[in-house]
Design an enzyme around this catalytic site. Structure first.
Site, PDB file in Angstrom:
ATOM      1  CD  GLU A 188     -65.030 -78.563 -70.326  1.00  0.00           C
ATOM      2  OE1 GLU A 188     -64.105 -78.876 -71.113  1.00  0.00           O
ATOM      3  OE2 GLU A 188     -66.149 -78.177 -70.727  1.00  0.00           O
TER       4      GLU A 188
ATOM      5  CD  GLU B 161     -65.174 -77.697 -62.503  1.00  0.00           C
ATOM      6  OE1 GLU B 161     -66.383 -77.773 -62.775  1.00  0.00           O
ATOM      7  OE2 GLU B 161     -64.414 -76.878 -63.050  1.00  0.00           O
TER       8      GLU B 161
END
Length: 358
Positions: free
Chosen positions: A318, A175
């Site tokens: 991420e 994310e």
């Protein structure tokens, strides 16, 4: 409102116990002492149970970075301004972010999904699933409506289904969204009932005073949002994030299709917790890559009775921790197909009596 989600929930079945038993017996006959490969053996058996295949594979891994902004940042809970979300997404597209580097290492594609970034993003590779321009400030109002939460979950389901159709055999969820440790902390405290002060970390680098302020904001927000008397979906809508909802959808769709997903860090694990609250069966599907330095991560592990694969003091997000864990899953599948058994060497089937002589 929940029709599509409920259809997927009904398709999520328990792991295939017969396949797992068969693979467990095979693993015990490999040329090694029983249990000598530790959790790699556990992963192999879990992957077999997830996929329903005695020789599972995890080829063509796909990394999905779900992006969304958070209105709660206006309360001073983040060390970085909201504009950083869009700057980092640009970095993903030029291939210079950490997840690009680690994705290249494992041969994974990187897909960026805009489910709630505050502002206009336009790139040929961007998957556009925007529900709204970031969540509301959940100190003063619900982060989103229940319909918006459902829409974000469905967006993740659609992304997962697309990747499945493209032939990917494993998904890594990650994310991007400034303020998402605050939303994740609020979700985790709400679901697990662990005290906010024991869940909230310093995120991307808050000092001691800022950390205490963040705790106070979340405590007050949870009181105002009345999360103690809310359903799983209502909690997500009241204090969650759009990218967290999208990752929840990915987890649900993948489980319905018996595809493994590697969960990344603190925020991704919050999404896994939401998925569990919606469908407890999904717990056995969860593969959590690492233990973040965020204290609330441990609370989720205890609540779900799950163990992370790695502990490297990561706190980037991420999908980076999950990408680092991927080779462990690849190794687990390879021992099932490439490693000899004692029978292959002409030695009698191993049992407890012969094990001590190995």
């Amino acid at each position: 409102m929940m029709q599509k989600i409920n259809e997927i929930l009904s398709q999520i079945k328990p792991l295939d116990e017969q396949v797992m038993n068969n693979v467990s017996e095979h693993v015990d006959q490999l040329t090694k002492p029983i249990g000598a490969l530790g959790r790699i053996e556990e992963i192999a058996i879990q992957l077999a149970g997830i996929t329903g295949k005695e020789r599972p594979t995890v080829k063509k891994p796909a990394i999905v970075v779900c992006a969304g902004d958070h209105g709660i940042v206006s309360e001073g809970v983040s060390a970085y301004p909201q504009e950083v979300t869009k700057l980092m997404i640009h970095n993903f597209f030029i291939g210079r972010a950490a997840i690009n580097v680690l994705g290249n290492q494992i041969g994974a594609t990187v897909t960026v999904v805009d489910v709630g970034v505050n502002g206009i993003l336009d790139h040929p590779a961007l998957v556009k699933k925007k529900v709204k321009n970031g969540t509301n400030n959940f100190l003063t109002e619900d982060a989103m409506s229940e319909q918006e939460a459902v829409q974000a979950i469905e967006a993740g389901m659609e992304v997962a289904q697309s990747l499945i159709k493209q032939g990917h055999e494993l998904i890594i969820i990650g994310e991007m969204g400034i303020g998402n440790t605050t939303a994740s902390s609020a979700l985790i405290a709400s679901y697990t009932k662990v005290a906010v002060q024991d869940v909230v970390g310093r995120g991307t680098g808050l000092n001691a005073d800022e950390h205490q302020h963040k705790i106070a904001i979340i405590e007050e927000a949870l009181r105002r949002r009345n999360v103690n008397n809310a359903s799983a979906l209502q909690v997500l809508a009241r204090v969650g994030g759009l990218e967290i909802a999208a990752m929840t959808g990915i987890l649900l769709q993948a489980a319905a299709n018996r595809m493994p997903v590697i969960v990344d860090g603190f925020i991704s694990t919050a999404a896994a917790l939401v998925a569990y609250e919606l469908c407890p069966t999904i717990k056995d599907y969860l593969i959590i890559s690492h233990q973040s330095v965020e204290p609330g991560h441990k609370a989720v592990f205890e609540y779900l009775n799950k163990k992370p694969l790695l502990s490297l003091d990561l706190r980037l997000g991420e999908g980076t921790g999950a990408a680092l864990a991927y080779p462990l899953l690849d190794a687990a599948t390879r021992i099932l197909t490439e490693m000899a058994t004692f029978a292959d060497l002409g030695i009698e089937k191993k049992n407890e009596a012969t094990e001590s002589t190995v």
